[in-house]
Design a protein around this motif. Structure first.
Motif, PDB file in Angstrom:
ATOM      1  N   LYS A  15       0.852  -1.193   0.000  1.00 53.26           N
ATOM      2  CA  LYS A  15       0.000   0.000   0.000  1.00 53.26           C
ATOM      3  C   LYS A  15       0.880   1.233   0.000  1.00 53.26           C
ATOM      4  CE  LYS A  15      -3.565   2.535   0.034  1.00 53.26           C
ATOM      5  NZ  LYS A  15      -4.464   2.555  -1.121  1.00 53.26           N
ATOM      6  N   ILE A  16       0.690   2.033  -1.029  1.00 54.76           N
ATOM      7  CA  ILE A  16       1.436   3.295  -1.112  1.00 54.76           C
ATOM      8  C   ILE A  16       0.423   4.435  -1.083  1.00 54.76           C
ATOM      9  CG2 ILE A  16       3.007   4.685  -2.538  1.00 54.76           C
ATOM     10  CD1 ILE A  16       3.972   2.010  -3.775  1.00 54.76           C
ATOM     11  N   TYR A  17       0.592   5.319  -0.163  1.00 50.50           N
ATOM     12  CA  TYR A  17      -0.281   6.500  -0.128  1.00 50.50           C
ATOM     13  C   TYR A  17       0.270   7.547  -1.086  1.00 50.50           C
ATOM     14  CZ  TYR A  17      -2.400   4.466   4.019  1.00 50.50           C
ATOM     15  OH  TYR A  17      -3.053   3.639   4.882  1.00 50.50           O
ATOM     16  N   ARG A  18      -0.659   8.141  -1.864  1.00 52.20           N
ATOM     17  CA  ARG A  18      -0.247   9.137  -2.850  1.00 52.20           C
ATOM     18  C   ARG A  18      -1.011  10.431  -2.620  1.00 52.20           C
ATOM     19  NH1 ARG A  18       2.417   6.267  -6.924  1.00 52.20           N
ATOM     20  NH2 ARG A  18       1.878   4.064  -6.977  1.00 52.20           N
ATOM     21  N   LYS A  57      -6.863  -2.708   7.615  1.00 52.26           N
ATOM     22  CA  LYS A  57      -7.794  -1.986   6.742  1.00 52.26           C
ATOM     23  C   LYS A  57      -7.800  -2.557   5.333  1.00 52.26           C
ATOM     24  CE  LYS A  57      -7.983   2.280   9.341  1.00 52.26           C
ATOM     25  NZ  LYS A  57      -7.451   3.629   9.509  1.00 52.26           N
ATOM     26  N   LEU A  60      -9.865  -5.656   5.403  1.00 49.65           N
ATOM     27  CA  LEU A  60     -11.296  -5.375   5.534  1.00 49.65           C
ATOM     28  C   LEU A  60     -11.874  -4.671   4.312  1.00 49.65           C
ATOM     29  CD1 LEU A  60     -11.252  -4.191   9.234  1.00 49.65           C
ATOM     30  CD2 LEU A  60     -12.514  -6.152   8.366  1.00 49.65           C
ATOM     31  N   GLY A  61     -11.012  -4.257   3.394  1.00 48.53           N
ATOM     32  CA  GLY A  61     -11.507  -3.551   2.200  1.00 48.53           C
ATOM     33  C   GLY A  61     -11.725  -2.071   2.442  1.00 48.53           C
ATOM     34  N   LEU A  62     -11.272  -1.569   3.588  1.00 47.17           N
ATOM     35  CA  LEU A  62     -11.408  -0.126   3.852  1.00 47.17           C
ATOM     36  C   LEU A  62     -10.399   0.661   3.015  1.00 47.17           C
ATOM     37  CD1 LEU A  62     -11.792  -0.232   7.728  1.00 47.17           C
ATOM     38  CD2 LEU A  62     -13.550   0.384   6.088  1.00 47.17           C
ATOM     39  N   LEU A  63      -9.311   0.008   2.660  1.00 51.09           N
ATOM     40  CA  LEU A  63      -8.319   0.597   1.747  1.00 51.09           C
ATOM     41  C   LEU A  63      -8.134  -0.367   0.577  1.00 51.09           C
ATOM     42  CD1 LEU A  63      -5.538   1.752   4.262  1.00 51.09           C
ATOM     43  CD2 LEU A  63      -7.119   3.239   3.021  1.00 51.09           C
ATOM     44  N   PHE A  64      -7.746   0.172  -0.562  1.00 53.93           N
ATOM     45  CA  PHE A  64      -7.483  -0.679  -1.724  1.00 53.93           C
ATOM     46  C   PHE A  64      -5.976  -0.901  -1.855  1.00 53.93           C
ATOM     47  CE2 PHE A  64     -11.308   1.781  -3.439  1.00 53.93           C
ATOM     48  CZ  PHE A  64     -12.189   0.877  -2.890  1.00 53.93           C
ATOM     49  N   PRO A  65      -5.565  -2.138  -2.148  1.00 54.78           N
ATOM     50  CA  PRO A  65      -4.124  -2.378  -2.265  1.00 54.78           C
ATOM     51  C   PRO A  65      -3.533  -1.700  -3.501  1.00 54.78           C
ATOM     52  CG  PRO A  65      -5.363  -4.371  -2.778  1.00 54.78           C
ATOM     53  CD  PRO A  65      -6.358  -3.352  -2.360  1.00 54.78           C
ATOM     54  N   THR A  66      -2.313  -1.199  -3.360  1.00 58.74           N
ATOM     55  CA  THR A  66      -1.614  -0.643  -4.521  1.00 58.74           C
ATOM     56  C   THR A  66      -1.077  -1.777  -5.379  1.00 58.74           C
ATOM     57  OG1 THR A  66      -0.937   1.151  -3.090  1.00 58.74           O
ATOM     58  CG2 THR A  66       0.202   0.979  -5.195  1.00 58.74           C
ATOM     59  N   ASP A  67      -0.671  -2.831  -4.709  1.00 54.60           N
ATOM     60  CA  ASP A  67      -0.145  -3.988  -5.427  1.00 54.60           C
ATOM     61  C   ASP A  67      -0.364  -5.227  -4.558  1.00 54.60           C
ATOM     62  OD1 ASP A  67       0.921  -5.356  -7.453  1.00 54.60           O
ATOM     63  OD2 ASP A  67       2.954  -4.570  -7.282  1.00 54.60           O
ATOM     64  N   GLY A  68      -0.267  -6.385  -5.167  1.00 55.35           N
ATOM     65  CA  GLY A  68      -0.406  -7.620  -4.420  1.00 55.35           C
ATOM     66  C   GLY A  68      -1.859  -7.968  -4.167  1.00 55.35           C
ATOM     67  N   GLU A  79     -14.238  -7.704  -1.800  1.00 52.84           N
ATOM     68  CA  GLU A  79     -15.528  -8.391  -1.965  1.00 52.84           C
ATOM     69  C   GLU A  79     -16.368  -8.236  -0.698  1.00 52.84           C
ATOM     70  OE1 GLU A  79     -18.522  -9.810  -3.270  1.00 52.84           O
ATOM     71  OE2 GLU A  79     -16.921 -10.125  -4.746  1.00 52.84           O
TER      72      GLU A  79
END
Lengths: 320, 696
Positions: A15-18, A57, A60-68, A79
């Motif tokens: 997860k990378i925050y941008r 998070k 739980l799907g509260l954040l979307f993965p940047t990769d993986g 889902e």
């Protein structure tokens, strides 16, 4: 007991925050690979900003993965259906403070499409379990932090989940509450549920977790069972009783250890933990309500435990 | 009576225009959808993160939909590319492109090939964006969860003491009487205005605040974490919030409007009751003029609001060689009017404009002449007819007198017979015979009028005192109206429609010059009168539509923006919607003084708006920039709601019925849905693909 059936799997989870323009601000999690098995208590450890909460998070799907990938019950973390089998207690109990305990559980029960009877039955049982039966009609804004944490746990269990994710479950709880929470977590594990928890309180993790992942700067640094992680095979621990500490004993021990190529590091009396002490005092005060601490009374015998019992035998740490 | 002003504001959507309206909607919504698709494609190219999103996640059963939707995107793309090429072609002065392939400029024109391409492309783009929404709605969205969130919203609002806002409305009712001043006939009108304004304002603020802050507050307080970690589709939260607050506003408005109805209807005076305590179902004619410079408008008296045109009445000093008439053509009448046995009522309300001082409060005598042009005049030219009118009326008078004298003889004989018959009879019998004679006399004289009308096909209502902006009426007996319209309307030899009734209105001769201001809706036939309360609630439905629109926009904005920004955006859309006509003028470059750039130059150089700007290079550049600005405003017009369509209080205040079918259901209900659906789709995507948690 834990099986080898994975409930949660992450593969190179990143997860990378941008910022708004897509420029990289912070790498919160980098290529995390781990598996959590059914029926175990899995601890996520790490200092602030290490990626524990981000991992939760992402699961739980509260954040979307940047990769993986993050798979929960073999479903992608985004889902919604997977949430049917998950219970989540956030770090602070993020609940609607204008609702009372009953309404809170009823609301979350509705989100699982539970019928009215099931909602009522489970609400009553959970309120009883978390010890809020006398306060169930009070709105949550009148609750203490510990009470909110308890009702938060109740809402996490309203769907009788297979996987319970707890973010700092003992945060804001007093030692009694902490003990109660730890016992409950162990009970849930014994019922076959899988628990993922993250906590700053290392002693809690040590007490109840089967396996632990240690994160730092968004990277996994260690992953193993608590026993394996804490056991130091290069050192020995010796406990003895029926003997008083004196120079002669110390000298004898040094000689024995030197003969085997070791060196005495420390010798002294064992101490209990503050938590154990506190709990013992509270339990005693509940058993004997009249007994009060007298500051002017004669000090207890050195080496004796606060309840007057003989001191535990001294621990001897021996380094080879 | 300023009822005509509400007709001026906008033309409501009518059933026969529904298909056209739908076509325009598909073009607009489809174009916005396609812009959205292009933005997503570009964003996915630029941001690698977005590749993780599965936009068409239909599961295995509906997997076959994906290539279909991809084909739809391609087709829409080809269509829009073709339109861009055609537009470029028209810019390169290819006239055949402009005529055949560019979209029509006005809805009244027949659709071109370009229109069909736009509609088809829009429809394909809409299918692409709607498919995931529909699949989710049918397979994943559960009403139970929406209901749970709605119930939560309801409790949140109630326990947050939002309900006090409705108490503030009650305060308005309590003290409004202190501040409202009105003429007797305006009593009900003033009350309705105050009540609607206060309900509208307070509920709008409430709708905006509730809608704009609910989801952002949930995100900020992290309470949304415990919801989205349950098996809840994020769109269910949006729908639940909208429905919960919507229900609160609906019930609050219903209670407030019921209380306010009691307030409005207490102690209504007679004048106000005649003006407004009813709901007239009115039937309008087409207005044109003769004797003025143009048949489309009368004289201009220099009033700033140029809605009404004026006709001048003759004076003794100036008899007018060509008399000025305002003419209303009624091409048909509702069947219930034709079948009526009582009188047929026409109402009117004119503006009196005097050219001499000291006469302001006096009325003006006007005459109304109803003609069946099919039977009466061989020549259909209204101007020719108006010149013949005086002669016809003179002939009618003579004929009436002749018939009357014949009837008088008959009645004299009947009176003599009656006198003989009465002798020796009891008082009761004598009275009965007198009554029978009076009835006979009335019937005979009425028969004269009917005969005259049948012969001349004209009804003349003379010397009606018309006072300034007062609703007045004249009634035509049913028999006479039937005699006039028994064979009326239809098509003429040139296949043009012939009016069933043509009403000539003129100001009578007077000592001093006077003018009468008229507009198309100033004279109408009263088909029926419905109860006021029913109309009042219909007007409240209009208010409700506005509140739902504001709530919907606010909730949709709040799925992406913070509460404050969402509220400001909603406010912007609402205010822009209120000033849609002005924005349209900007888009069409019709604003006096030019766009913002030109206006700035005028301010800086102290030029009046009407003076042409000089031809310096700077001014030319600014004009080009203004044209670009206008073009953008034109595109934005498709996003701006037409809030005026929901403003129905003028109908209620002035006692005009709000039609169930056209005005209420079609123009308000369908109009609201047509505007909210694209916002709902936008909210679906914004919410679904947003990260709920804040970075930590």
């Amino acid at each position: 007991m834990a099986s080898k059936e994975p409930v949660v799997v992450t593969r190179k989870l990143t997860k990378i925050y941008r910022d708004f323009w897509g420029r990289e601000k912070k790498v919160a999690l980098r290529a995390l690979n781990l598996e959590v098995y059914r029926g175990e208590i899995f601890g996520l450890l790490g200092p602030n900003g290490s990626g524990k909460t981000t991992t939760i998070k992402l699961l739980l799907g509260l954040l979307f993965p940047t990769d993986g990938d993050a798979l929960v019950f073999n479903m992608p973390s985004g889902e919604v259906q997977k949430n049917e089998r998950i219970g989540y207690l956030p770090e602070e109990s993020y609940l609607y403070r204008f609702l009372n305990a009953e309404e809170t559980l009823d609301f979350y029960g509705r989100l699982f499409n539970l019928d009215a009877d099931t909602r009522r039955e489970r609400s009553e049982r959970l309120i009883e379990t978390v010890g809020l039966a006398n306060d169930k009609k009070r709105v949550l804004k009148e609750y203490s932090k510990g009470m909110r944490q308890r009702i938060g746990l109740a809402q996490a269990l309203i769907n009788d989940p297979e996987l319970v994710i707890l973010d700092e479950p003992t945060s804001g709880l007093d030692p009694l509450g902490t003990r109660w929470m730890k016992n409950l977590i162990i009970k849930l594990r014994d019922e076959g549920k899988t628990i993922i928890m993250c906590s700053h309180r290392l002693e809690d993790v040590q007490d109840i977790c089967d396996r632990v992942a240690i994160l730092s700067d968004g990277e996994l640094r260690k992953l193993d069972s608590v026993k394996n992680l804490l056991e130091d095979v290069m050192r020995l621990e010796l406990r003895a009783s029926g003997v008083q500490l004196n120079d002669e004993l110390k000298k004898d021990l040094e000689e024995v250890l030197a003969k085997h190529g070791g060196k005495l590091e420390f010798i002294g009396h064992p101490t209990t933990t503050l938590e154990a002490l506190f709990l013992r005092i509270i339990e005693e005060s509940q058993a004997h309500p009249g007994r009060r601490y007298m500051p002017d009374a004669a000090p207890e015998t050195p080496g004796a435990a606060p309840d007057g019992k003989p001191a535990e035998p001294a621990d001897v740490n021996i380094k080879k | 009576m300023l009822f005509a002003s509400i007709i001026l504001e906008r033309v409501p959507l009518l059933w026969h225009n529904l298909l056209d309206g739908l076509n325009t909607w598909v073009q607009n919504a489809g174009a916005i959808a396609f812009v959205g698709i292009v933005l997503v494609v570009v964003a996915r190219r630029l941001h690698r993160d977005l590749n993780e999103f599965t936009f068409w996640d239909f599961g295995d059963r509906l997997k076959a939909l994906v290539p279909v939707l991809q084909a739809c995107v391609m087709i829409a793309g080809v269509g829009y590319t073709a339109m861009v090429l055609m537009w470029t072609g028209s810019r390169l002065s290819l006239p055949w492109v402009r005529e055949r392939f560019l979209p029509r400029e006005h809805p009244m024109q027949p659709p071109t090939i370009g229109d069909w391409i736009l509609t088809a492309s829009g429809a394909f783009a809409l299918v692409v964006v709607l498919a995931p929404v529909v699949v989710d709605l049918l397979s994943r969205i559960a009403f139970g969860r929406i209901w749970a969130v709605a119930l939560l919203s309801w409790k949140e609002a109630i326990r947050g003491r939002v309900i006090w806002v409705f108490g503030a409305i009650a305060l308005v009712f309590l003290f409004a009487g202190w501040f409202i001043t009105y003429k007797p006939e305006d009593q009900l009108r003033s009350y309705v205005r105050v009540v609607y304004l206060s309900m509208s304002l307070l509920c709008l603020i409430l709708a905006g605040l509730l809608g704009a802050f609910s989801i952002p507050n949930d995100v900020e307080n992290n309470t949304i974490h415990t919801i989205v970690t349950k098996p809840v589709e994020k769109f269910e939260i949006v729908l639940g919030r909208f429905l919960g607050y919507g229900a609160l506003l609906t019930i609050g408005l219903l209670v407030a409007s019921s209380l306010s109805l009691v307030y409005v209807l207490r102690g209504v005076n007679e004048d106000a009751a005649f003006e407004s305590d009813k709901a007239r179902v009115s039937h309008y004619g087409m207005l044109h003029f003769v004797g003025t410079k143009s048949s489309r408008e009368g004289e201009n008296v220099g009033r700033e609001w140029s809605y009404r045109s004026y006709i001048k009445g003759p004076t003794k000093q100036n008899r007018q060689p060509v008399r000025q008439y305002a003419i209303w053509d009624f091409y048909d009448f509702p069947s219930e009017v034709k079948a009526r046995t009582t009188g047929v009522v026409f109402e009117y309300s004119f503006d009196i404009f005097r050219l001499s001082k000291g006469q302001e409060d006096k009325g003006v005598f006007c005459s109304f002449t109803l003609v069946n042009p099919k039977k009466k005049f061989a020549n259909m030219d209204p101007s020719q007819q108006s010149r013949e009118l005086d002669g016809v009326l003179d002939e009618m008078r003579k004929t009436r007198e002749k018939l009357k004298s014949a009837k008088d003889k008959l009645l004299e004989e009947a009176a003599a017979a009656l006198a003989t018959n009465k002798q020796g009879k009891s008082k009761e019998v004598q009275e009965k015979l007198d009554e029978e004679y009076a009835e006979l006399e009335k019937k005979e004289y009425a028969a004269i009028e009917v005969e005259v009308i049948q012969r001349f096909q004209v009804i003349h209502v003379a010397a009606q005192m018309v006072t300034d902006f007062h609703t007045q009426r004249f009634t035509i007996p049913a028999q006479e109206f039937k005699a006039l319209t028994s064979d009326a309307g239809g098509k003429g030899p040139d296949n043009n429609l012939i009016p069933a009734v043509r009403i000539f209105v003129s100001a009578d001769e007077s000592e001093q010059a006077q003018m009468v201001g008229v507009a198309a809706q100033d004279l109408y036939l009263v088909v029926s009168e419905q109860p006021f309360w029913q109309n009042y609630y219909k007007g409240v439905f209009g208010l409700w539509c506005t509140h739902m629109l504001v709530l919907g926009v606010a909730v949709a904005c709040s799925t992406y923006f913070s509460g404050v920004i969402s509220l400001l955006l909603t406010l912007f859309y609402y205010v822009a919607g209120m000033n849609r006509q002005y924005l349209m003028q900007i888009a069409e470059g019709q604003v006096e003084g030019g766009g913002p750039g030109q206006s700035f130059i005028r301010l800086a150089t102290r030029m009046t708006p009407s003076a042409p700007v000089d031809g310096t290079p700077t001014a030319s550049i600014v004009q080009v920039m203004d044209r670009f600005f206008s073009w953008w405003v034109g595109r934005l017009m498709n996003l701006i709601p037409d809030v005026n369509r929901h403003d129905l209080y003028q109908f209620v205040a002035n006692g005009f019925d709000i039609g169930w079918s056209d005005l209420l259901l079609l123009d308000n209900g369908v109009g609201l849905i047509a505007y909210l659906v694209p916002w709902a789709i936008l909210a679906y995507y914004l919410m679904k693909y947003r990260e709920i948690a804040n970075p930590q």
